[in-house]
Write an enzyme that holds these catalytic residues in place. Sequence first.
Site, PDB file in Angstrom:
ATOM      1  N   LYS A  68      28.288 -13.075  10.516  1.00  0.00           N
ATOM      2  CA  LYS A  68      27.649 -12.659   8.537  1.00  0.00           C
ATOM      3  C   LYS A  68      26.136 -12.436   9.583  1.00  0.00           C
ATOM      4  O   LYS A  68      25.406 -11.768   8.515  1.00  0.00           O
ATOM      5  CB  LYS A  68      28.003 -14.282   9.059  1.00  0.00           C
ATOM      6  CG  LYS A  68      29.389 -14.265   8.675  1.00  0.00           C
ATOM      7  CD  LYS A  68      29.855 -16.107   7.930  1.00  0.00           C
ATOM      8  CE  LYS A  68      29.372 -16.893   9.148  1.00  0.00           C
ATOM      9  NZ  LYS A  68      30.666 -16.616  10.737  1.00  0.00           N
ATOM     10  N   THR A  69      25.400 -12.863  10.943  1.00  0.00           N
ATOM     11  CA  THR A  69      23.685 -13.236  11.443  1.00  0.00           C
ATOM     12  C   THR A  69      23.681 -11.287  11.205  1.00  0.00           C
ATOM     13  O   THR A  69      22.651 -11.167  10.409  1.00  0.00           O
ATOM     14  CB  THR A  69      23.793 -13.609  12.473  1.00  0.00           C
ATOM     15  OG1 THR A  69      24.495 -14.932  12.149  1.00  0.00           O
ATOM     16  CG2 THR A  69      22.579 -13.810  12.202  1.00  0.00           C
ATOM     17  N   ASP A 113      22.167 -20.203   7.483  1.00  0.00           N
ATOM     18  CA  ASP A 113      22.846 -19.960   8.379  1.00  0.00           C
ATOM     19  C   ASP A 113      23.282 -21.595   7.743  1.00  0.00           C
ATOM     20  O   ASP A 113      22.727 -22.723   7.513  1.00  0.00           O
ATOM     21  CB  ASP A 113      22.549 -20.003   9.381  1.00  0.00           C
ATOM     22  CG  ASP A 113      23.929 -19.167  10.635  1.00  0.00           C
ATOM     23  OD1 ASP A 113      24.565 -19.573   9.861  1.00  0.00           O
ATOM     24  OD2 ASP A 113      23.679 -19.297  12.036  1.00  0.00           O
ATOM     25  N   THR A 163      30.886 -21.322   7.528  1.00  0.00           N
ATOM     26  CA  THR A 163      31.710 -21.028   7.998  1.00  0.00           C
ATOM     27  C   THR A 163      33.295 -21.882   7.600  1.00  0.00           C
ATOM     28  O   THR A 163      34.389 -21.550   7.420  1.00  0.00           O
ATOM     29  CB  THR A 163      31.940 -21.533   9.491  1.00  0.00           C
ATOM     30  OG1 THR A 163      31.602 -22.683   9.428  1.00  0.00           O
ATOM     31  CG2 THR A 163      31.368 -21.034  10.402  1.00  0.00           C
ATOM     32  N   ARG A 222      32.253 -11.007  18.903  1.00  0.00           N
ATOM     33  CA  ARG A 222      31.323 -11.774  19.889  1.00  0.00           C
ATOM     34  C   ARG A 222      31.834 -12.122  21.279  1.00  0.00           C
ATOM     35  O   ARG A 222      31.574 -12.359  21.931  1.00  0.00           O
ATOM     36  CB  ARG A 222      30.583 -12.935  18.680  1.00  0.00           C
ATOM     37  CG  ARG A 222      29.583 -14.152  19.871  1.00  0.00           C
ATOM     38  CD  ARG A 222      28.828 -15.271  19.193  1.00  0.00           C
ATOM     39  NE  ARG A 222      28.950 -15.208  18.508  1.00  0.00           N
ATOM     40  CZ  ARG A 222      28.135 -16.142  17.125  1.00  0.00           C
ATOM     41  NH1 ARG A 222      28.462 -17.025  17.750  1.00  0.00           N
ATOM     42  NH2 ARG A 222      27.174 -15.559  16.459  1.00  0.00           N
TER      43      ARG A 222
HETATM   44  P1  ADP Z   1      28.234 -15.100  13.157  1.00  0.00           P
HETATM   45  O1  ADP Z   1      26.411 -14.826  12.358  1.00  0.00           O
HETATM   46  O2  ADP Z   1      29.800 -14.914  11.528  1.00  0.00           O
HETATM   47  O3  ADP Z   1      28.813 -16.168  13.405  1.00  0.00           O
HETATM   48  P2  ADP Z   1      26.888 -12.750  14.702  1.00  0.00           P
HETATM   49  O4  ADP Z   1      26.569 -11.993  13.256  1.00  0.00           O
HETATM   50  O5  ADP Z   1      26.535 -13.496  14.980  1.00  0.00           O
HETATM   51  O6  ADP Z   1      28.099 -13.326  13.863  1.00  0.00           O
HETATM   52  O7  ADP Z   1      27.442 -11.532  15.695  1.00  0.00           O
HETATM   53  C1  ADP Z   1      28.027 -12.070  16.672  1.00  0.00           C
HETATM   54  C2  ADP Z   1      27.820  -9.929  17.935  1.00  0.00           C
HETATM   55  O8  ADP Z   1      29.266 -10.346  17.301  1.00  0.00           O
HETATM   56  C3  ADP Z   1      26.867  -9.480  17.369  1.00  0.00           C
HETATM   57  O9  ADP Z   1      25.406  -9.800  18.118  1.00  0.00           O
HETATM   58  C4  ADP Z   1      26.964  -8.190  17.810  1.00  0.00           C
HETATM   59  O10 ADP Z   1      27.349  -8.282  18.912  1.00  0.00           O
HETATM   60  C5  ADP Z   1      28.782  -8.635  17.260  1.00  0.00           C
HETATM   61  N1  ADP Z   1      29.896  -7.894  16.291  1.00  0.00           N
HETATM   62  C6  ADP Z   1      29.563  -8.669  15.004  1.00  0.00           C
HETATM   63  N2  ADP Z   1      29.848  -8.363  14.015  1.00  0.00           N
HETATM   64  C7  ADP Z   1      30.490  -6.588  14.179  1.00  0.00           C
HETATM   65  C8  ADP Z   1      30.467  -5.938  13.418  1.00  0.00           C
HETATM   66  N3  ADP Z   1      31.424  -6.115  12.538  1.00  0.00           N
HETATM   67  N4  ADP Z   1      30.500  -4.079  15.003  1.00  0.00           N
HETATM   68  C9  ADP Z   1      29.857  -4.268  16.116  1.00  0.00           C
HETATM   69  N5  ADP Z   1      29.400  -5.724  16.750  1.00  0.00           N
HETATM   70  C10 ADP Z   1      29.364  -7.049  15.431  1.00  0.00           C
END
Ligand code: ADP
Length: 331
Positions: A68-69, A113, A163, A222
Site C-alpha cells: 500500500k505504501t 496510513d 488494514t 515484506r
Molecule cells: P504496506 O504499506 O501494505 O504495509 P509496503 O508498501 O510498505 O506495504 O510494502 C512492504 C515492502 O514489500 C516494500 O518495501 C517492498 O519492498 C515490498 N513490496 C510490496 N509490494 C510489492 C510488489 N508488488 N512488488 C515488489 N515489491 C513489493
Amino acid sequence: MEELKRLVLNQENEEDQVVSLSLRPESLSDFVGQPDLVNGLKIAIAAAQKRGEQLEHTLFSGPPGLGKTSLAHIIANEMNSHIVITSGPAIKRTGDFMAILTNLSKGDVLFIDEIHRLDKKAEEFLYPAMEDFKVDFIVDRDTPYAKTINFPLKSFTLIGATTRSGLLTTPLRSRFGIFYHLEFYNETDLAYIVTTSARKLNVEIDADAAIAMARRARGTPRIVNRLLRRCRDYAQVNAQKNHIDLKVVDEAMRALRIDIHGLDELDRRLLAIIKTQYNGGPVGLEALAATLNEETDTIEDVIEPYLLKAGFLRRTSRGRELTSMATDLLK
Ligand code: ADP
C-alpha cells in the site's frame, strides 16, 4: 546460532525500514502482481495526466506488507509530484492537520496510513478538504463570536491505506474515487520479488531457494524480503558464502522456527491455544487475545488474515474455530 538469531531479530525493525526503502518498487512496471489494480491505476493515472488534473483520491486496503505504501510512492512518482506522509494516529489535533493540508502544493499526494484510526474530528475536517479542496476552521469556538472561516486548499490527491476497510465510516469511504483491495500474492510473484530483491542486495540465489522462501512468506512481499535478509545473514555467517541455496533456506528457516507453511511460533501458539484451551473453538477475539497476551488488533491485522486465507482458521459468528487442516498440523 542463538546469537545470530537474537542479533538478527533485534535489528529487524530498523533494518526493515532502511532496506524496505531500497527494495521498494519505484514505478507501476516494477510493481509485481495485483494485475487488476495495476492496470486500473495505469489507466486512471494516464487519464488524469491527459486532463492535466491530479489523480482522484485513492484508497488501498489489505493486510500489512502487501504494497500500500509502495503504491502511494509510485503514484507520486508517476504523477511527478511530491508526497507528504502521515498516519491516522499521528494526527492528534485539527490544528496539526490544518498545517499539513494548507502546506500542500498543487498536485501533491497526501498519504495517510492507517486512515481507519483517524480521530473523528480530524475525519470531519477532511470531508470538505477532499470534496471541495477547502477547510472550514472555526475561530472563537464556544463563544458568541464563533465563526467559520473557509481556507481554500491547492488541489491534491489523498491516498489512504487501511488494514481494515470495514472500520472506515461510509462518509469517508464514499469520498474516495478509486478503491482497491490488495490480495495476498501467489508463490510465483513472491519468487520473482525475492529474486529481484536478491539482485538489488547483491546476493546470489538459486531458483529453488527463491521458491522455498516464497512458500514460507505468507503471501506477503515484506515477509519474503525479510526472509531473504535472514537467509543472506545465514549464508554469509554460517556458510561463509554470498549465495543462497536450498540448504541455506532450510537451515535458516529451522533456526527461525518458520515451518513449511510459513507459520512461526506465534501462529502455532495461537492455534495451539484454541485447540487446548478452547477445545478447537469457537472462541471470541477478546478471550483469545487475553490468553495469547497480544492486542486484539495484532491478532486481527497481522496474525489472523493469513491463517484464514491458508485455511487453518475459520471465522464464524460465534468466534474463531480451527479447521481440520490446523488440527492435523497440531497432531
Ligand atoms: P504496506 O504499506 O501494505 O504495509 P509496503 O508498501 O510498505 O506495504 O510494502 C512492504 C515492502 O514489500 C516494500 O518495501 C517492498 O519492498 C515490498 N513490496 C510490496 N509490494 C510489492 C510488489 N508488488 N512488488 C515488489 N515489491 C513489493
